[in-house]
Design an enzyme around this catalytic site. Structure first.
Site, PDB file in Angstrom:
ATOM      1  N   ALA A 116      36.534  50.009  47.651  1.00 45.66           N
ATOM      2  CA  ALA A 116      37.265  51.250  47.453  1.00 45.66           C
ATOM      3  C   ALA A 116      38.478  50.904  46.600  1.00 45.66           C
ATOM      4  O   ALA A 116      39.003  49.782  46.673  1.00 45.66           O
ATOM      5  CB  ALA A 116      37.689  51.818  48.797  1.00 45.66           C
TER       6      ALA A 116
ATOM      7  N   GLY B 212      34.058  48.424  50.262  1.00 40.43           N
ATOM      8  CA  GLY B 212      33.278  49.655  50.093  1.00 40.43           C
ATOM      9  C   GLY B 212      32.106  49.484  49.141  1.00 40.43           C
ATOM     10  O   GLY B 212      31.129  50.237  49.221  1.00 40.43           O
TER      11      GLY B 212
ATOM     12  N   GLU C  15      29.437  48.088  51.272  1.00 39.22           N
ATOM     13  CA  GLU C  15      29.008  49.166  52.181  1.00 39.22           C
ATOM     14  C   GLU C  15      28.161  50.202  51.458  1.00 39.22           C
ATOM     15  O   GLU C  15      27.184  50.711  52.007  1.00 39.22           O
ATOM     16  CB  GLU C  15      30.248  49.814  52.812  1.00 39.22           C
ATOM     17  CG  GLU C  15      30.973  48.862  53.756  1.00 39.22           C
ATOM     18  CD  GLU C  15      32.316  49.377  54.219  1.00 39.22           C
ATOM     19  OE1 GLU C  15      33.171  49.701  53.358  1.00 39.22           O
ATOM     20  OE2 GLU C  15      32.535  49.482  55.437  1.00 39.22           O
TER      21      GLU C  15
ATOM     22  N   GLU D  73      38.239  43.448  53.769  1.00 37.23           N
ATOM     23  CA  GLU D  73      39.308  44.409  54.080  1.00 37.23           C
ATOM     24  C   GLU D  73      40.407  43.822  54.949  1.00 37.23           C
ATOM     25  O   GLU D  73      41.565  44.210  54.858  1.00 37.23           O
ATOM     26  CB  GLU D  73      38.714  45.639  54.803  1.00 37.23           C
ATOM     27  CG  GLU D  73      37.875  46.556  53.926  1.00 37.23           C
ATOM     28  CD  GLU D  73      36.410  46.180  53.863  1.00 37.23           C
ATOM     29  OE1 GLU D  73      36.042  45.031  54.240  1.00 37.23           O
ATOM     30  OE2 GLU D  73      35.605  47.035  53.456  1.00 37.23           O
TER      31      GLU D  73
HETATM   32  C1  HXC Z   1      41.386  48.591  42.636  1.00 33.96           C
HETATM   33  C2  HXC Z   1      40.603  46.664  41.695  1.00 33.96           C
HETATM   34  C3  HXC Z   1      39.818  46.398  42.846  1.00 33.96           C
HETATM   35  C4  HXC Z   1      39.857  47.355  43.920  1.00 33.96           C
HETATM   36  C5  HXC Z   1      39.513  44.806  41.438  1.00 33.96           C
HETATM   37  N1  HXC Z   1      40.379  45.645  40.859  1.00 33.96           N
HETATM   38  N2  HXC Z   1      39.145  45.236  42.648  1.00 33.96           N
HETATM   39  N3  HXC Z   1      41.375  47.752  41.605  1.00 33.96           N
HETATM   40  N4  HXC Z   1      40.661  48.425  43.759  1.00 33.96           N
HETATM   41  N5  HXC Z   1      39.119  47.199  45.023  1.00 33.96           N
HETATM   42  C6  HXC Z   1      41.005  45.535  39.531  1.00 33.96           C
HETATM   43  C7  HXC Z   1      42.093  44.468  39.532  1.00 33.96           C
HETATM   44  O1  HXC Z   1      43.303  44.981  40.049  1.00 33.96           O
HETATM   45  C8  HXC Z   1      42.197  44.183  38.032  1.00 33.96           C
HETATM   46  O2  HXC Z   1      42.933  45.206  37.404  1.00 33.96           O
HETATM   47  C9  HXC Z   1      40.752  44.305  37.556  1.00 33.96           C
HETATM   48  O3  HXC Z   1      40.072  45.089  38.577  1.00 33.96           O
HETATM   49  C10 HXC Z   1      40.049  42.967  37.459  1.00 33.96           C
HETATM   50  O4  HXC Z   1      40.196  42.279  38.688  1.00 33.96           O
HETATM   51  P1  HXC Z   1      40.795  40.792  38.821  1.00 33.96           P
HETATM   52  O5  HXC Z   1      41.314  40.638  40.173  1.00 33.96           O
HETATM   53  O6  HXC Z   1      41.728  40.516  37.688  1.00 33.96           O
HETATM   54  O7  HXC Z   1      39.475  39.932  38.603  1.00 33.96           O
HETATM   55  P2  HXC Z   1      39.080  38.542  39.264  1.00 33.96           P
HETATM   56  O8  HXC Z   1      40.231  37.593  39.249  1.00 33.96           O
HETATM   57  O9  HXC Z   1      37.806  38.140  38.592  1.00 33.96           O
HETATM   58  O10 HXC Z   1      38.780  38.870  40.796  1.00 33.96           O
HETATM   59  C11 HXC Z   1      37.730  39.772  41.148  1.00 33.96           C
HETATM   60  C12 HXC Z   1      37.813  40.146  42.642  1.00 33.96           C
HETATM   61  C13 HXC Z   1      39.256  40.662  42.936  1.00 33.96           C
HETATM   62  C14 HXC Z   1      37.523  38.919  43.507  1.00 33.96           C
HETATM   63  C15 HXC Z   1      36.759  41.208  42.890  1.00 33.96           C
HETATM   64  O11 HXC Z   1      39.572  41.693  41.991  1.00 33.96           O
HETATM   65  C16 HXC Z   1      39.418  41.236  44.293  1.00 33.96           C
HETATM   66  O12 HXC Z   1      39.557  40.515  45.271  1.00 33.96           O
HETATM   67  N6  HXC Z   1      39.411  42.587  44.392  1.00 33.96           N
HETATM   68  C17 HXC Z   1      39.662  43.278  45.634  1.00 33.96           C
HETATM   69  C18 HXC Z   1      38.445  43.190  46.525  1.00 33.96           C
HETATM   70  C19 HXC Z   1      38.685  43.918  47.847  1.00 33.96           C
HETATM   71  O13 HXC Z   1      39.654  43.595  48.561  1.00 33.96           O
HETATM   72  N7  HXC Z   1      37.817  44.889  48.176  1.00 33.96           N
HETATM   73  C20 HXC Z   1      37.995  45.673  49.359  1.00 33.96           C
HETATM   74  C21 HXC Z   1      38.788  46.881  49.046  1.00 33.96           C
HETATM   75  S1  HXC Z   1      39.141  47.808  50.500  1.00 33.96           S
HETATM   76  P3  HXC Z   1      44.104  44.890  36.343  1.00 33.96           P
HETATM   77  O14 HXC Z   1      44.621  46.260  35.995  1.00 33.96           O
HETATM   78  O15 HXC Z   1      45.066  44.004  37.005  1.00 33.96           O
HETATM   79  O16 HXC Z   1      43.380  44.213  35.212  1.00 33.96           O
HETATM   80  C22 HXC Z   1      37.770  48.672  50.766  1.00 33.96           C
HETATM   81  C23 HXC Z   1      37.883  49.557  51.975  1.00 33.96           C
HETATM   82  C24 HXC Z   1      36.546  49.944  52.472  1.00 33.96           C
HETATM   83  O17 HXC Z   1      36.812  48.629  50.105  1.00 33.96           O
HETATM   84  C25 HXC Z   1      36.685  50.921  53.556  1.00 33.96           C
HETATM   85  C26 HXC Z   1      36.243  52.264  53.203  1.00 33.96           C
HETATM   86  C27 HXC Z   1      35.637  52.437  51.900  1.00 33.96           C
END
Ligand code: HXC
Length: 257
Positions: free
Chosen positions: A64, A108, A111, A131
Site C-alpha cells: 500500500a 499489500g 496480499e 508492515e
Molecule cells: C510508497 C513506495 C513504496 C510504498 C516503494 N516506494 N515502496 N512509495 N509506498 N509501499 C517508492 C520509494 O519511496 C521510492 O520513491 C521508489 O518507490 C523506489 O523505491 P526505493 O526504496 O528507492 O527502491 P529500492 O531501494 O530498490 O527498495 C525497494 C523496496 C523498498 C525494498 C521495495 O522501496 C521498500 O522497502 N518499500 C516499502 C515496502 C513496504 O514496507 N511495504 C509495505 C507497505 S504497508 P522515491 O520517490 O524516493 O524515488 C502495506 C500495508 C498493508 O502494504 C495493509 C493494508 C493494505
C-alpha cells in the site's frame, strides 16, 4: 497524465498491468479503484474467461502507498472502509485471476497477489509482509491467507520478522503455483490463462467457486457442495459437447452454456 493501471485484451484473456513504476507500483486508491473497474469490465465481458494481473520487472507492488495512508486516523479508516471497500473486488470476481509476480510483492502487494486464484512467480519474485517495520500490521488478508498458503510457522516468521521469501522458497511452501524465468513470465502466464479461458466459462466458474469452498467449510460440507455443483454440470450443453467430442475424437466447441 499517465494511467496508473493499463488494460489489454488478448483473445479471451483480460490483462491488468499496475503502472506506477516510479513508486514500485505502490497501491493507492486510484490504482485499486482502477483495478476494480478493470475487473468489472472483464467480468461483464462474456468473451473473457480469465484475467491476469501483473506489475513490471522490478515490482508487482511494493505495498500500500505509505505516503497515501500515513496520516489516516482510525475514524477515517473505519468510515471509508479502507481495504474492504475496493480491494476485495479481485476476490469477488467469479472468473479466475492469475497474479504474475516479478520482483517485489510486499505488504499489500503480497496480499493482493494472494487474493488472486493463483500466483505465477518469476525467478526474481520476492514476497513479504514487512508492515511491522512501519509500526503496523498486514490488513488486506496477510495474516489470514499467508498461514493458509504456507502454514503458521512461515507466516509467523514473515509477518513478525519482516523477512522476504524468494520464489524458490515460495514455491516449496505452496504460495506460488509455478516459477517461470523472468523474461518469459508474462508470455507463459498469458498462455496458461488462454488455456483456462478456452474451456467452458460456466465450468471455469464452477471449479473456481468449488475449490474456494475448500477454505470456507469442513471437508464433508465441501464435498457435498462439490457433488451438488458436479451434478448440476450435467445440465450444461458444454458437458454434452465436451464428452461427445471426446467420443467422436474431435475438438469440442464450447458455447458457454
Ligand atoms: C510508497 C513506495 C513504496 C510504498 C516503494 N516506494 N515502496 N512509495 N509506498 N509501499 C517508492 C520509494 O519511496 C521510492 O520513491 C521508489 O518507490 C523506489 O523505491 P526505493 O526504496 O528507492 O527502491 P529500492 O531501494 O530498490 O527498495 C525497494 C523496496 C523498498 C525494498 C521495495 O522501496 C521498500 O522497502 N518499500 C516499502 C515496502 C513496504 O514496507 N511495504 C509495505 C507497505 S504497508 P522515491 O520517490 O524516493 O524515488 C502495506 C500495508 C498493508 O502494504 C495493509 C493494508 C493494505
Amino acid at each position: 497524465m499517465t494511467q496508473v493501471v493499463l488494460t489489454e485484451i488478448h483473445g479471451k484473456v483480460g490483462l491488468i498491468r499496475i503502472n506506477r513504476p516510479e513508486a514500485m507500483n505502490a497501491l493507492n486508491n486510484e490504482v485499486v479503484d482502477a483495478i476494480g473497474a478493470a475487473v468489472d469490465a472483464f467480468e461483464a465481458d462474456e468473451n473473457i474467461g480469465c484475467m491476469v494481473i501483473t506489475g513490471n520487472e522490478k515490482a508487482f507492488a511494493a505495498g500500500a502507498d505509505i505516503g497515501f495512508m500515513k496520516d489516516f486516523d482510525y475514524m477515517h479508516a473505519y468510515k471509508t472502509d479502507f481495504i474492504t471497500r475496493n480491494w476485495e473486488r479481485i476476490k469477488t470476481t467469479r472468473k479466475p485471476v492469475i497474479a504474475a509476480v516479478a520482483g517485489f510483492a510486499l505488504g499489500g502487494g503480497c496480499e493482493m497477489a494472494m487474493m488472486c486464484d493463483m500466483i505465477f512467480a518469476a525467478d526474481t519474485a520476492k514476497f513479504g509482509q514487512p508492515e511491522i517495520r512501519l509500526g503496523t500490521m498486514p490488513g488486506a488478508g496477510g495474516t489470514q491467507r499467508l498461514p493458509r498458503a504456507v502454514g503458521k510457522a512461515k507466516a509467523m516468521d514473515m509477518c513478525l520478522t519482516a523477512r522476504m521469501m524468494d520464489a524458490a522458497e515460495a514455491e516449496k511452501a505452496g504460495l506460488v503455483a509455478r516459477i517461470i524465468p523472468a523474461d518469459q513470465l508474462l508470455e507463459e502466464t498469458m498462455k496458461a490463462a488462454a488455456t483456462i479461458a478456452g474451456y467452458s466459462l460456466p465450468v471455469i466458474m464452477m471449479i473456481k467457486e468449488t475449490v474456494n469452498r475448500a477454505y470456507e467449510s469442513s471437508l464433508n460440507e465441501g464435498l457435498l457442495f462439490e457433488r451438488r455443483v458436479f451434478h448440476s454440470a450435467f445440465a450444461l450443453e458444454d458437458q454434452k459437447e465436451g464428452m461427445a467430442a471426446f467420443v467422436e475424437k474431435r475438438k469440442p466447441v464450447f458455447k458457454n452454456r
